[in-house]
Design an enzyme around this catalytic site. Structure first.
Site, short mmCIF file in Angstrom:
data_model
loop_
_atom_site.label_atom_id
_atom_site.label_comp_id
_atom_site.label_asym_id
_atom_site.label_seq_id
_atom_site.Cartn_x
_atom_site.Cartn_y
_atom_site.Cartn_z
N GLN A 134 0.86 -1.19 0.00
CA GLN A 134 0.00 0.00 0.00
C GLN A 134 0.89 1.24 0.00
O GLN A 134 1.72 1.39 0.90
CB GLN A 134 -0.88 -0.02 1.25
CG GLN A 134 -1.83 1.16 1.37
CD GLN A 134 -2.57 1.15 2.70
OE1 GLN A 134 -2.03 0.71 3.71
NE2 GLN A 134 -3.79 1.61 2.70
N GLY A 135 0.69 2.13 -0.97
CA GLY A 135 1.54 3.32 -1.09
C GLY A 135 0.75 4.59 -0.89
O GLY A 135 0.39 5.27 -1.86
N SER B 251 1.18 6.67 2.58
CA SER B 251 1.91 7.60 3.43
C SER B 251 3.14 8.15 2.70
O SER B 251 3.79 7.45 1.93
CB SER B 251 2.38 6.91 4.71
OG SER B 251 1.28 6.36 5.39
N GLU C 288 -11.23 -1.69 5.11
CA GLU C 288 -10.08 -2.08 5.94
C GLU C 288 -10.41 -1.97 7.43
O GLU C 288 -10.27 -2.91 8.20
CB GLU C 288 -8.89 -1.18 5.59
CG GLU C 288 -7.68 -1.35 6.47
CD GLU C 288 -6.57 -0.34 6.16
OE1 GLU C 288 -6.86 0.68 5.49
OE2 GLU C 288 -5.43 -0.57 6.58
C1 LIG Z 1 2.66 -1.20 11.46
C2 LIG Z 1 2.41 -0.07 10.47
C3 LIG Z 1 2.16 -0.39 9.15
C4 LIG Z 1 1.95 0.64 8.22
N1 LIG Z 1 1.77 0.29 6.90
C5 LIG Z 1 1.60 1.26 5.99
C6 LIG Z 1 1.45 0.91 4.60
O1 LIG Z 1 1.49 -0.26 4.23
N2 LIG Z 1 1.28 1.91 3.72
C7 LIG Z 1 1.23 3.22 4.08
O2 LIG Z 1 1.02 4.07 3.21
N3 LIG Z 1 1.39 3.60 5.38
C8 LIG Z 1 1.59 2.64 6.35
N4 LIG Z 1 1.77 2.98 7.66
C9 LIG Z 1 1.87 4.40 8.02
C10 LIG Z 1 0.65 4.91 8.78
O3 LIG Z 1 -0.45 5.02 7.92
C11 LIG Z 1 1.04 6.27 9.38
O4 LIG Z 1 2.07 6.03 10.32
C12 LIG Z 1 -0.14 6.93 10.07
O5 LIG Z 1 -1.11 7.32 9.14
C13 LIG Z 1 0.31 8.15 10.88
O6 LIG Z 1 1.08 9.01 10.11
P1 LIG Z 1 2.49 9.56 10.64
O7 LIG Z 1 3.30 8.37 11.07
O8 LIG Z 1 3.05 10.46 9.60
O9 LIG Z 1 2.17 10.36 11.96
P2 LIG Z 1 1.63 11.86 12.04
O10 LIG Z 1 0.54 12.06 11.06
O11 LIG Z 1 2.78 12.79 12.00
O12 LIG Z 1 0.97 11.89 13.49
C14 LIG Z 1 1.78 11.98 14.68
C15 LIG Z 1 0.82 11.99 15.88
O13 LIG Z 1 -0.02 13.16 15.83
C16 LIG Z 1 -1.39 12.77 15.89
N5 LIG Z 1 -2.21 13.67 15.04
C17 LIG Z 1 -1.93 14.05 13.78
N6 LIG Z 1 -2.91 14.84 13.31
C18 LIG Z 1 -3.85 14.95 14.30
C19 LIG Z 1 -5.11 15.62 14.42
N7 LIG Z 1 -5.63 16.32 13.42
N8 LIG Z 1 -5.79 15.49 15.58
C20 LIG Z 1 -5.30 14.74 16.60
N9 LIG Z 1 -4.10 14.09 16.55
C21 LIG Z 1 -3.39 14.19 15.42
C22 LIG Z 1 -1.43 11.36 15.35
O14 LIG Z 1 -2.56 10.65 15.78
C23 LIG Z 1 -0.13 10.78 15.88
O15 LIG Z 1 -0.31 10.36 17.21
C24 LIG Z 1 1.99 2.00 8.63
C25 LIG Z 1 2.24 2.30 9.97
C26 LIG Z 1 2.47 1.30 10.88
C27 LIG Z 1 2.76 1.66 12.32
#
Ligand SMILES: Cc1cc2nc3c(=O)[nH]c(=O)nc-3n(C[C@H](O)[C@H](O)[C@H](O)COP(=O)(O)OP(=O)(O)OC[C@H]3O[C@@H](n4cnc5c(N)ncnc54)[C@H](O)[C@@H]3O)c2cc1C
Length: 385
Positions: free
Chosen positions: A125-126, A128, A243
């Site tokens: 999945q692409g 993030s 999902e």
């Molecule tokens: C095990 C695992 C598998 C994954 N697999 C995939 C994958 O296959 N493909 C893919 O594309 N991505 C994948 N991801 C990525 C995942 O989708 C992102 O980590 C997730 O969406 C959070 O984005 P970020 O890490 O950039 O954190 P950020 O968006 O930077 O968030 C950091 C913190 O701030 C909080 N926050 C942010 N905005 C708000 C708001 N508006 N209100 C309240 N709180 C907020 C978040 O909840 C989090 O606690 C995976 C992640 C994990 C851990």
């Protein structure tokens, strides 16, 4: 709702149970975050496909049996209870396939579903990007129109299984100057295409569970666009809804964990009664949580079968299962006590590994903070924060 299983369902369940009893590897397969483990998991799924058990709800022509969601839930219960391997094809069969059925052309269904069913083609999945996680609409990877298709440029990250996967479904900005949810398109891209660089990300345990994927002028033909050009957000929301709400985390997974927890409790109770007594309420809570989730998902399944969408309630669902998974594993570690740190004890190592993975549950599939915002605004109708 009639919770008594009809005879055909009981028959199917018995077939699945027998097949699993005869075929589940006696020793766990190597980790699928390694090259050898990935290959072993692919081979396992090929055998499931030969038995027509890998994608039971799909039409027969694509490798399935045309069964209902209720039969799939029974399949999952048996699968997890048997301790069968984690599905290497989960991004494809649980995330992309429901979206393909909704938005794909007949040619796309015929091209992509059969090799997904037997794991010849495994999907990543692409979505993030370094600057677009929770705020996915901030994504900057772009698609530029060229003769016969598109050129992709940009970077994706945290892509589970991408280190060894064959294809990626991803969102790209296809309208120059567009912003947020507008002007995005959903693409299907082979990771072997010229201009794609996959850079594995090592986890704390040293294994590449994720990868970053770089796109440098990657050509993708028009027939690898899923849904309409510019409508990528709508297509992507269909993926996230199934999902979070139904496909990624079947209740059987948590029922099996709850059952193991009860067995652990009984073992500890005969050895260290005081430790067991201290954890007894949490064990009962965990078991009840798994049962509540099973009943709730049955209700969702019945609604889906009656033609209703899963809906934004999927966010509440995701909050529930991700918290439940942590609670079940944390209670097990409490029961194990000091034994939980003994990595050469297979039972302890399994609980510890499960706990570490459970901790990621509130992050992947959209963080729990974001799900709470969605529940507040779109289910409860509260003002935007
Ligand atoms: C095990 C695992 C598998 C994954 N697999 C995939 C994958 O296959 N493909 C893919 O594309 N991505 C994948 N991801 C990525 C995942 O989708 C992102 O980590 C997730 O969406 C959070 O984005 P970020 O890490 O950039 O954190 P950020 O968006 O930077 O968030 C950091 C913190 O701030 C909080 N926050 C942010 N905005 C708000 C708001 N508006 N209100 C309240 N709180 C907020 C978040 O909840 C989090 O606690 C995976 C992640 C994990 C851990």
């Amino acid at each position: 709702m009639d919770l008594i299983e009809p005879a055909e369902l009981a028959e199917f369940r018995a077939e699945v149970r027998d097949w699993l009893a005869a075929n589940v590897p006696a020793e766990p397969l190597p980790s699928l975050d390694t090259e050898a483990g990935f290959a072993a998991h692919r081979e396992w799924e090929r055998r499931m496909c030969d038995a027509r058990l890998s994608v039971v709800t799909w039409p027969e022509r694509y490798g399935g049996r045309g069964l209902s969601v209720l039969e799939w839930l029974a399949f999952e219960e048996e699968y997890w209870a048997a301790g069968a391997p984690v599905r290497v094809s989960q991004n494809g069969i649980f995330l992309l396939a429901p979206t393909l059925f909704e938005f794909g052309t007949p040619a796309q269904l015929g091209r992509f579903l059969p090799p997904m069913a037997d794991a010849t083609e495994v999907w990543a999945q692409g979505w993030s990007e370094p600057g677009a996680g929770s705020d996915l609409a901030a994504l900057r990877s772009r698609a530029d129109r060229v003769d016969g298709g598109w050129r992709l440029n940009g970077q994706k990250t945290w892509s589970t299984r991408a280190a060894f996967a064959d294809w990626m479904f991803g969102l790209f900005r296809s309208e120059p100057g567009s912003s947020r949810h507008h002007g995005l398109t959903y693409f299907l891209v082979p990771l072997t295409a010229e201009g794609v660089t996959v850079r594995p990300i090592r986890q704390l345990d040293g294994e590449p569970g994720f990868a970053e994927v770089f796109f440098d002028d990657v050509f993708v033909p028009d027939d690898q666009v899923l849904g309409e050009v510019g409508q990528g957000w709508r297509v992507a929301m269909s993926t996230t809804t199934s999902e979070r709400g139904l496909t990624l985390r079947a209740p059987g997974r948590f029922s099996a964990t709850a059952q193991r927890l009860v067995e652990l409790y009984r073992a500890v109770a005969s050895d260290r009664p005081a430790a067991a007594a201290a954890a007894r309420d949490d064990v009962v809570d965990g078991w009840m949580g798994a049962e509540a989730y099973r009943l709730y998902v049955l209700d969702t399944a019945v609604r889906v079968m009656a033609g209703h969408p899963v809906g934004v309630e999927s966010s509440a669902n995701k909050l529930f299962w991700s918290a439940l998974d942590i609670d079940l594993h944390r209670t097990a570690l409490t029961l194990l006590g000091e034994r939980a740190t003994l990595l050469d004890d297979a039972e302890s190592a399994r609980w510890l590994d499960g706990y570490q993975f459970a901790l990621a549950g509130p992050i992947y599939a959209g963080t729990n903070e974001i799900q709470r915002n969605l529940v507040a605004e779109r289910v409860l109708g509260l003002p935007r924060g």
